[in-house]
Scaffold this motif. Structure first.
Motif, PDB file in Angstrom:
ATOM      1  N   ALA A 240       2.901  -1.728 -26.180  1.00 36.63           N
ATOM      2  CA  ALA A 240       2.291  -0.544 -26.797  1.00 36.63           C
ATOM      3  C   ALA A 240       1.014  -0.143 -26.057  1.00 36.63           C
ATOM      4  O   ALA A 240       0.729   1.044 -25.881  1.00 36.63           O
ATOM      5  CB  ALA A 240       1.986  -0.821 -28.267  1.00 36.63           C
ATOM      6  N   ILE A 241       0.256  -1.137 -25.614  1.00 36.02           N
ATOM      7  CA  ILE A 241      -0.962  -0.852 -24.851  1.00 36.02           C
ATOM      8  C   ILE A 241      -0.610  -0.164 -23.540  1.00 36.02           C
ATOM      9  O   ILE A 241      -1.201   0.855 -23.162  1.00 36.02           O
ATOM     10  CB  ILE A 241      -1.741  -2.156 -24.592  1.00 36.02           C
ATOM     11  N   GLU A 242       0.390  -0.711 -22.841  1.00 35.84           N
ATOM     12  CA  GLU A 242       0.813  -0.123 -21.571  1.00 35.84           C
ATOM     13  C   GLU A 242       1.375   1.283 -21.767  1.00 35.84           C
ATOM     14  O   GLU A 242       1.134   2.186 -20.958  1.00 35.84           O
ATOM     15  CB  GLU A 242       1.864  -1.018 -20.921  1.00 35.84           C
ATOM     16  N   GLN A 243       2.136   1.464 -22.843  1.00 37.76           N
ATOM     17  CA  GLN A 243       2.720   2.782 -23.104  1.00 37.76           C
ATOM     18  C   GLN A 243       1.627   3.820 -23.315  1.00 37.76           C
ATOM     19  O   GLN A 243       1.704   4.943 -22.795  1.00 37.76           O
ATOM     20  CB  GLN A 243       3.629   2.707 -24.330  1.00 37.76           C
ATOM     21  N   LEU A 244       0.593   3.450 -24.076  1.00 45.80           N
ATOM     22  CA  LEU A 244      -0.490   4.405 -24.326  1.00 45.80           C
ATOM     23  C   LEU A 244      -1.270   4.684 -23.038  1.00 45.80           C
ATOM     24  O   LEU A 244      -1.726   5.815 -22.807  1.00 45.80           O
ATOM     25  CB  LEU A 244      -1.416   3.854 -25.411  1.00 45.80           C
ATOM     26  N   GLN A 245      -1.411   3.685 -22.199  1.00 43.33           N
ATOM     27  CA  GLN A 245      -2.104   3.900 -20.921  1.00 43.33           C
ATOM     28  C   GLN A 245      -1.328   4.868 -20.024  1.00 43.33           C
ATOM     29  O   GLN A 245      -1.923   5.675 -19.310  1.00 43.33           O
ATOM     30  CB  GLN A 245      -2.311   2.555 -20.224  1.00 43.33           C
ATOM     31  N   VAL A 246      -0.010   4.795 -20.078  1.00 38.83           N
ATOM     32  CA  VAL A 246       0.805   5.752 -19.323  1.00 38.83           C
ATOM     33  C   VAL A 246       0.577   7.166 -19.841  1.00 38.83           C
ATOM     34  O   VAL A 246       0.410   8.117 -19.060  1.00 38.83           O
ATOM     35  CB  VAL A 246       2.297   5.377 -19.409  1.00 38.83           C
ATOM     36  N   TRP A 247       0.558   7.329 -21.166  1.00 45.77           N
ATOM     37  CA  TRP A 247       0.285   8.650 -21.738  1.00 45.77           C
ATOM     38  C   TRP A 247      -1.116   9.125 -21.354  1.00 45.77           C
ATOM     39  O   TRP A 247      -1.338  10.322 -21.112  1.00 45.77           O
ATOM     40  CB  TRP A 247       0.426   8.607 -23.254  1.00 45.77           C
ATOM     41  N   GLY A 248      -2.063   8.198 -21.298  1.00 46.17           N
ATOM     42  CA  GLY A 248      -3.411   8.568 -20.881  1.00 46.17           C
ATOM     43  C   GLY A 248      -3.433   9.108 -19.465  1.00 46.17           C
ATOM     44  O   GLY A 248      -4.129  10.083 -19.165  1.00 46.17           O
ATOM     45  N   GLN A 249      -2.663   8.488 -18.568  1.00 50.61           N
ATOM     46  CA  GLN A 249      -2.588   8.972 -17.189  1.00 50.61           C
ATOM     47  C   GLN A 249      -1.943  10.354 -17.126  1.00 50.61           C
ATOM     48  O   GLN A 249      -2.365  11.208 -16.353  1.00 50.61           O
ATOM     49  CB  GLN A 249      -1.788   7.981 -16.349  1.00 50.61           C
ATOM     50  N   ARG A 250      -0.922  10.581 -17.933  1.00 42.78           N
ATOM     51  CA  ARG A 250      -0.239  11.869 -17.920  1.00 42.78           C
ATOM     52  C   ARG A 250      -1.141  12.992 -18.412  1.00 42.78           C
ATOM     53  O   ARG A 250      -1.086  14.107 -17.906  1.00 42.78           O
ATOM     54  CB  ARG A 250       1.009  11.807 -18.808  1.00 42.78           C
ATOM     55  N   THR A 251      -1.926  12.691 -19.418  1.00 37.26           N
ATOM     56  CA  THR A 251      -2.723  13.740 -20.062  1.00 37.26           C
ATOM     57  C   THR A 251      -4.158  13.786 -19.564  1.00 37.26           C
ATOM     58  O   THR A 251      -4.909  14.690 -19.936  1.00 37.26           O
ATOM     59  CB  THR A 251      -2.736  13.518 -21.586  1.00 37.26           C
ATOM     60  N   GLY A 252      -4.541  12.816 -18.737  1.00 35.07           N
ATOM     61  CA  GLY A 252      -5.920  12.774 -18.269  1.00 35.07           C
ATOM     62  C   GLY A 252      -6.893  12.292 -19.324  1.00 35.07           C
ATOM     63  O   GLY A 252      -8.105  12.502 -19.192  1.00 35.07           O
ATOM     64  N   ALA A 253      -6.382  11.614 -20.364  1.00 35.67           N
ATOM     65  CA  ALA A 253      -7.242  11.116 -21.433  1.00 35.67           C
ATOM     66  C   ALA A 253      -7.578   9.654 -21.183  1.00 35.67           C
ATOM     67  O   ALA A 253      -6.671   8.840 -20.958  1.00 35.67           O
ATOM     68  CB  ALA A 253      -6.545  11.275 -22.784  1.00 35.67           C
ATOM     69  N   PRO A 254      -8.854   9.284 -21.197  1.00 31.91           N
ATOM     70  CA  PRO A 254      -9.196   7.868 -21.038  1.00 31.91           C
ATOM     71  C   PRO A 254      -8.669   7.056 -22.222  1.00 31.91           C
ATOM     72  O   PRO A 254      -8.585   7.558 -23.345  1.00 31.91           O
ATOM     73  CB  PRO A 254     -10.729   7.869 -21.000  1.00 31.91           C
TER      74      PRO A 254
END
Length: 403
Positions: A240-254
């Motif tokens: 779940a942590i890795e999945q959210l980090q991927v979404w962060g990279q896609r959206t530019g959100a830290p």
């Protein structure tokens, strides 16, 4: 004196016969004496002859190596260096299906199941008490809820009793009643710009789609021009942590994250503090999935909320419960318990495209009256949309979109 010649018997039996002349000693070849052991140089023992190997079968014999330029490994390396990955190849733009089209496709299983059941009840029959009872059972089994089922049958009893009624007539009444129930709860998620950060806490049971919903929501908010920060509060699952980090990279959100197993409430405290220091518009906090009947897990969720309030007494400003439509009637209990323990302010219904029980949203709206902000009918970013009562009512009743 002359020796007397021995007689025959003497010669026969050996009496007084002369001793035979000794035979000459047998000569043997000379053998040189062996040298003393200590003087013999060490002679290495011959290596044992290996056993013959088992003959190779044809399948075991490797093919002769081809030229380097034709081996698969070489081709793969060349593709990696010079060929554009498939995801980056420009493809002709496909016409995007309308939201109602995606919604109708997602709810097709629910609407088909409901329509076929209604049609089987109203086949060249006049509306009588027995038919109304059958219809009520059908609507309840479709998870629309007792209140909605009774309201629909009461309208038909009042307006069409003892008259010919078709399946289309019933579906029209169904669509109108469902829209009326849902209109009161179809409310967009309002982001208060005066609260920085506007803290959204995502909660729900395991597998309800919290993390994916956070990613889609972050993308929508980013496209609106808002600065978003994410917090990976599901510290129980490294995935779940890795999945959210991927979404962060896609959206530019830290993404504020800690190693798996870290304290979730401490992470939430740090995330709110950092988002406030950076002046972020929105902070979305993920949480671990938890069953509503596990008291110790609900206590942990209450602790997270208490810790957030130490930084901002008004936070979280929105507590969104994600509901998996495939759970059917169990979703009612989830809304009840999470509402009591975490103060749910709004709902997100996910996975409507994977079930024939989409009517549960109507039962939830009728019983609890909580705002429904978003519904999801697929995995794509465009498959999470603000909830519209009329679209949902017509889609679940199997009607075409209004023109």
């Amino acid at each position: 004196m002359t020796d007397k010649k021995p007689g025959f018997f003497q010669r026969l039996f050996g009496g007084n016969q002369p001793a035979p002349s000794p035979a000459p000693p047998e000569t043997k070849p000379e053998v040189p004496a062996e040298p003393a052991p200590e003087s013999v140089p060490a002679t290495p023992e011959p290596e044992p002859i290996p056993e013959p190997a088992e003959p190779l079968r044809p399948a075991d014999i490797p093919p002769p190596p081809g030229p380097p330029e034709t081996t698969p490994d070489y081709i793969e390396r060349v593709e990696d260096q010079f060929v554009t990955p498939p995801a980056e190849i420009a493809t002709p733009a496909q016409p995007l299906q309308s939201w109602f089209g995606r919604l109708a496709s997602g709810l097709k299983r629910s609407s088909d199941n409901l329509s076929s059941s209604i049609t089987s009840v109203f086949t060249k029959r006049k509306l009588d008490a027995a038919t109304l009872d059958e219809l009520e059972d059908v609507l309840i089994q479709a998870d629309l809820g007792v209140d909605t089922a009774m309201a629909i049958t009461e309208i038909l009893r009042r307006d069409r009793f003892d008259k010919d009624v078709s399946g289309d007539d019933v579906r029209a009444v169904l669509a109108a009643e469902v829209e009326e129930v849902l209109t009161a709860v179809a409310q967009p998620l309002a982001i208060d710009a005066g609260k920085k950060p506007f803290v959204i806490l995502m909660i729900g049971v395991n597998g309800s789609g919290k993390t994916t919903t956070i990613g889609k929501l972050a993308q929508k908010l980013t496209r609106e021009g808002r600065s978003v920060m994410l917090a990976a509060g599901d510290t129980f699952r490294a995935a779940a942590i890795e999945q959210l980090q991927v979404w962060g990279q896609r959206t530019g959100a830290p993404v504020i994250a800690r190693p798996a197993g870290a304290d979730a409430s401490g992470l939430a405290f740090d995330a709110v503090t950092q988002a406030r220091a950076e002046g972020r518009d929105v902070l979305i906090i993920d949480t671990a999935g938890r069953l509503q009947n596990r008291d110790e897990l609900m206590n942990e969720l209450e602790k997270i909320i208490r810790v957030i309030k130490k930084v901002d007494p008004e936070a979280p400003h929105a507590t969104l419960l994600t509901l998996d439509a495939t759970t059917g009637q169990n979703a009612l209990k989830q809304v009840e318990i999470f509402g009591q323990r975490a103060g749910v302010t709004g709902l997100v219904m996910t996975k409507l495209d994977g079930t024939a029980r989409g009517g549960i949203l109507v039962a939830i709206a009728s019983k609890f009256g909580l705002p429904v902000h978003f519904i999801g009918v697929g995995e794509g970013v465009e498959d999470l949309e603000p909830f519209a009562a009329s679209d949902f009512a017509r889609a679940i009743a199997g009607f075409e979109p209004p023109r």
